[in-house]
Design a protein around this motif. Sequence first.
Motif, PDB file in Angstrom:
ATOM      1  N   LEU A  75     -12.813   8.605  41.538  1.00 16.43           N
ATOM      2  CA  LEU A  75     -12.055   8.278  40.336  1.00 16.43           C
ATOM      3  C   LEU A  75     -11.454   6.873  40.462  1.00 16.43           C
ATOM      4  O   LEU A  75     -10.737   6.571  41.417  1.00 16.43           O
ATOM      5  CB  LEU A  75     -10.943   9.309  40.128  1.00 16.43           C
ATOM      6  CG  LEU A  75     -10.080   9.147  38.886  1.00 16.43           C
ATOM      7  CD1 LEU A  75     -10.911   9.270  37.612  1.00 16.43           C
ATOM      8  CD2 LEU A  75      -8.941  10.174  38.890  1.00 16.43           C
ATOM      9  N   THR A  76     -11.767   6.018  39.487  1.00 15.53           N
ATOM     10  CA  THR A  76     -11.268   4.642  39.462  1.00 15.53           C
ATOM     11  C   THR A  76     -10.970   4.266  38.011  1.00 15.53           C
ATOM     12  O   THR A  76     -11.722   4.614  37.107  1.00 15.53           O
ATOM     13  CB  THR A  76     -12.298   3.650  40.041  1.00 15.53           C
ATOM     14  OG1 THR A  76     -12.615   4.031  41.376  1.00 15.53           O
ATOM     15  CG2 THR A  76     -11.751   2.234  40.054  1.00 15.53           C
ATOM     16  N   ALA A  77      -9.857   3.551  37.824  1.00 12.53           N
ATOM     17  CA  ALA A  77      -9.501   3.056  36.499  1.00 12.53           C
ATOM     18  C   ALA A  77      -9.974   1.617  36.379  1.00 12.53           C
ATOM     19  O   ALA A  77      -9.600   0.761  37.189  1.00 12.53           O
ATOM     20  CB  ALA A  77      -7.998   3.144  36.281  1.00 12.53           C
ATOM     21  N   HIS A  78     -10.808   1.359  35.388  1.00  9.13           N
ATOM     22  CA  HIS A  78     -11.315   0.015  35.135  1.00  9.13           C
ATOM     23  C   HIS A  78     -10.687  -0.481  33.833  1.00  9.13           C
ATOM     24  O   HIS A  78     -10.840   0.148  32.786  1.00  9.13           O
ATOM     25  CB  HIS A  78     -12.838   0.021  34.996  1.00  9.13           C
ATOM     26  CG  HIS A  78     -13.547   0.549  36.203  1.00  9.13           C
ATOM     27  ND1 HIS A  78     -13.645  -0.145  37.384  1.00  9.13           N
ATOM     28  CD2 HIS A  78     -14.197   1.737  36.404  1.00  9.13           C
ATOM     29  CE1 HIS A  78     -14.323   0.557  38.264  1.00  9.13           C
ATOM     30  NE2 HIS A  78     -14.670   1.716  37.688  1.00  9.13           N
ATOM     31  N   PHE A  94      -8.646  -0.217  39.638  1.00  7.99           N
ATOM     32  CA  PHE A  94      -7.651   0.445  40.471  1.00  7.99           C
ATOM     33  C   PHE A  94      -8.209   1.788  40.915  1.00  7.99           C
ATOM     34  O   PHE A  94      -8.535   2.636  40.073  1.00  7.99           O
ATOM     35  CB  PHE A  94      -6.340   0.674  39.699  1.00  7.99           C
ATOM     36  CG  PHE A  94      -5.807  -0.543  38.994  1.00  7.99           C
ATOM     37  CD1 PHE A  94      -4.895  -1.381  39.609  1.00  7.99           C
ATOM     38  CD2 PHE A  94      -6.224  -0.844  37.695  1.00  7.99           C
ATOM     39  CE1 PHE A  94      -4.404  -2.497  38.952  1.00  7.99           C
ATOM     40  CE2 PHE A  94      -5.735  -1.953  37.037  1.00  7.99           C
ATOM     41  CZ  PHE A  94      -4.821  -2.778  37.667  1.00  7.99           C
ATOM     42  N   GLU A  95      -8.289   2.003  42.211  1.00 12.44           N
ATOM     43  CA  GLU A  95      -8.738   3.306  42.711  1.00 12.44           C
ATOM     44  C   GLU A  95      -7.649   4.349  42.479  1.00 12.44           C
ATOM     45  O   GLU A  95      -6.453   4.022  42.395  1.00 12.44           O
ATOM     46  CB  GLU A  95      -9.094   3.207  44.190  1.00 12.44           C
ATOM     47  CG  GLU A  95     -10.311   2.333  44.457  1.00 12.44           C
ATOM     48  CD  GLU A  95     -10.648   2.280  45.944  1.00 12.44           C
ATOM     49  OE1 GLU A  95      -9.845   2.803  46.743  1.00 12.44           O
ATOM     50  OE2 GLU A  95     -11.693   1.707  46.275  1.00 12.44           O
ATOM     51  N   ALA A  96      -8.056   5.613  42.411  1.00 16.07           N
ATOM     52  CA  ALA A  96      -7.132   6.687  42.052  1.00 16.07           C
ATOM     53  C   ALA A  96      -6.052   6.900  43.106  1.00 16.07           C
ATOM     54  O   ALA A  96      -4.877   7.093  42.767  1.00 16.07           O
ATOM     55  CB  ALA A  96      -7.911   7.983  41.839  1.00 16.07           C
ATOM     56  N   PRO A 118      -7.377  14.820  41.459  1.00 14.32           N
ATOM     57  CA  PRO A 118      -7.829  15.206  40.114  1.00 14.32           C
ATOM     58  C   PRO A 118      -9.113  14.451  39.749  1.00 14.32           C
ATOM     59  O   PRO A 118      -9.451  13.422  40.329  1.00 14.32           O
ATOM     60  CB  PRO A 118      -6.656  14.768  39.221  1.00 14.32           C
ATOM     61  CG  PRO A 118      -5.996  13.668  39.983  1.00 14.32           C
ATOM     62  CD  PRO A 118      -6.137  14.017  41.430  1.00 14.32           C
ATOM     63  N   THR A 119      -9.809  14.984  38.787  1.00 11.81           N
ATOM     64  CA  THR A 119     -11.032  14.333  38.319  1.00 11.81           C
ATOM     65  C   THR A 119     -10.762  13.355  37.174  1.00 11.81           C
ATOM     66  O   THR A 119     -11.656  12.628  36.761  1.00 11.81           O
ATOM     67  CB  THR A 119     -12.040  15.388  37.843  1.00 11.81           C
ATOM     68  OG1 THR A 119     -11.431  16.182  36.811  1.00 11.81           O
ATOM     69  CG2 THR A 119     -12.453  16.293  38.996  1.00 11.81           C
ATOM     70  N   ARG A 120      -9.530  13.361  36.697  1.00 11.62           N
ATOM     71  CA  ARG A 120      -9.121  12.415  35.662  1.00 11.62           C
ATOM     72  C   ARG A 120      -7.647  12.106  35.856  1.00 11.62           C
ATOM     73  O   ARG A 120      -6.899  12.880  36.468  1.00 11.62           O
ATOM     74  CB  ARG A 120      -9.375  12.967  34.261  1.00 11.62           C
ATOM     75  CG  ARG A 120      -8.717  14.290  33.980  1.00 11.62           C
ATOM     76  CD  ARG A 120      -9.052  14.813  32.594  1.00 11.62           C
ATOM     77  NE  ARG A 120      -8.597  13.893  31.561  1.00 11.62           N
ATOM     78  CZ  ARG A 120      -8.793  14.096  30.261  1.00 11.62           C
ATOM     79  NH1 ARG A 120      -9.477  15.163  29.846  1.00 11.62           N
ATOM     80  NH2 ARG A 120      -8.344  13.247  29.380  1.00 11.62           N
ATOM     81  N   ARG A 156      -8.899  -2.523  26.870  1.00 14.18           N
ATOM     82  CA  ARG A 156      -9.161  -1.080  26.916  1.00 14.18           C
ATOM     83  C   ARG A 156      -9.458  -0.674  28.360  1.00 14.18           C
ATOM     84  O   ARG A 156      -9.691  -1.512  29.222  1.00 14.18           O
ATOM     85  CB  ARG A 156     -10.330  -0.709  25.996  1.00 14.18           C
ATOM     86  CG  ARG A 156     -11.661  -1.344  26.321  1.00 14.18           C
ATOM     87  CD  ARG A 156     -12.724  -0.898  25.315  1.00 14.18           C
ATOM     88  NE  ARG A 156     -14.056  -1.386  25.676  1.00 14.18           N
ATOM     89  CZ  ARG A 156     -14.545  -2.559  25.312  1.00 14.18           C
ATOM     90  NH1 ARG A 156     -13.799  -3.377  24.571  1.00 14.18           N
ATOM     91  NH2 ARG A 156     -15.775  -2.929  25.678  1.00 14.18           N
ATOM     92  N   ARG A 157      -9.464   0.636  28.586  1.00 19.12           N
ATOM     93  CA  ARG A 157      -9.609   1.164  29.949  1.00 19.12           C
ATOM     94  C   ARG A 157     -10.559   2.349  29.931  1.00 19.12           C
ATOM     95  O   ARG A 157     -10.623   3.103  28.949  1.00 19.12           O
ATOM     96  CB  ARG A 157      -8.244   1.587  30.483  1.00 19.12           C
ATOM     97  CG  ARG A 157      -8.252   2.115  31.903  1.00 19.12           C
ATOM     98  CD  ARG A 157      -6.924   2.746  32.308  1.00 19.12           C
ATOM     99  NE  ARG A 157      -5.771   2.022  31.798  1.00 19.12           N
ATOM    100  CZ  ARG A 157      -4.814   2.572  31.066  1.00 19.12           C
ATOM    101  NH1 ARG A 157      -4.892   3.864  30.737  1.00 19.12           N
ATOM    102  NH2 ARG A 157      -3.788   1.867  30.654  1.00 19.12           N
ATOM    103  N   ASP A 158     -11.307   2.519  31.050  1.00 24.90           N
ATOM    104  CA  ASP A 158     -12.213   3.653  31.179  1.00 24.90           C
ATOM    105  C   ASP A 158     -12.407   3.927  32.661  1.00 24.90           C
ATOM    106  O   ASP A 158     -12.256   3.032  33.502  1.00 24.90           O
ATOM    107  CB  ASP A 158     -13.559   3.369  30.516  1.00 24.90           C
ATOM    108  CG  ASP A 158     -14.284   4.645  30.109  1.00 24.90           C
ATOM    109  OD1 ASP A 158     -14.474   5.519  30.990  1.00 24.90           O
ATOM    110  OD2 ASP A 158     -14.654   4.772  28.931  1.00 24.90           O
ATOM    111  N   THR A 159     -12.723   5.169  32.973  1.00 24.32           N
ATOM    112  CA  THR A 159     -13.002   5.521  34.368  1.00 24.32           C
ATOM    113  C   THR A 159     -14.486   5.434  34.688  1.00 24.32           C
ATOM    114  O   THR A 159     -14.872   5.584  35.848  1.00 24.32           O
ATOM    115  CB  THR A 159     -12.501   6.946  34.666  1.00 24.32           C
ATOM    116  OG1 THR A 159     -13.087   7.857  33.730  1.00 24.32           O
ATOM    117  CG2 THR A 159     -10.981   7.016  34.565  1.00 24.32           C
ATOM    118  N   VAL A 160     -15.313   5.201  33.663  1.00 23.40           N
ATOM    119  CA  VAL A 160     -16.747   5.050  33.868  1.00 23.40           C
ATOM    120  C   VAL A 160     -17.116   3.618  33.494  1.00 23.40           C
ATOM    121  O   VAL A 160     -17.068   3.240  32.325  1.00 23.40           O
ATOM    122  CB  VAL A 160     -17.554   6.063  33.026  1.00 23.40           C
ATOM    123  CG1 VAL A 160     -19.048   5.885  33.270  1.00 23.40           C
ATOM    124  CG2 VAL A 160     -17.124   7.489  33.357  1.00 23.40           C
TER     125      VAL A 160
END
Length: 293
Positions: A75-78, A94-96, A118-120, A156-160
Amino acid sequence: MASAPPKKARHAAELLGAGPSIAEMVRPLTQLGETLARTLPGSLARISGGEPPVVRIGIPAEGTLDALIAEENGLTAHALMGLGPKRLPLLASFEAAPVLRLLDRTFGGRGLLPDPLPTRFPLSAELLLSRMEEAIAAALSAGMGGDDIHRVAPLRRDTVLAQLAPFGPGEPLLRIVLEVEEAGVEAWSLALAFPLGTLASALVAPRRQRRVPVRARRPGPGEEPFASLPIEVTAVLVDMTLPFSRLSALRPGDVLPVTVARAVPLRVDGRTIAAGTVGEVEDRVAVQVQNAF
């Protein structure tokens, strides 16, 4: 027989215009990283509520979006950010684990991770990420010049990463990692990725245009510093000639007959600048200008 995959288009520099290469942008990006290492600790301390951490920069590494997608692990926030009015893209990741540790500390914990991870990201982590993105954007804006052309804003932000699609898959980019070290807390990192076009616009000074010398304009009489300058103006109502014998014999009570000329001269420092006629305005003697020289 299967057809060969299409080759990616390659455009000559003569068509695209001569711009800096990836290698030429390593040094400017390193300098920007050094600036972030000095300015980010204060912002991160306000987020965590602790002492300012030590921020160290890594060596910029060349890559592409495809390579970053291949390296994704967990899980990473981009966060996609835009530079200037054209919203030129750059990426903060940012890594989770560090985000969740920081979140736990923000709520008074010791920086422990939930087990399992968590997965999200929970909503509270999303809010923390927004604050971290704003801190990074403000530090980048200041480090690039602080004006509107170099202002960075989160978009904007996404984890994928593939769904976020911040820039072209094969576009050359430079990636720099910032290591954050805090007392009593496991070190963590965040990564910034800049496409070549964004780097060139942000860190390369524009060519100086030749300035055409402009002849200084002299201010007119209606402009400062002349406009408010007081000038003594004399209106000569009578200009008469007397012999010296008559002049020497003048006594109080003597009457001299005079005739006011039709054209009364107005003089400045003995030089006639205009002429007018004598009249009256609101019980006061006045001169109406008829000619100006």
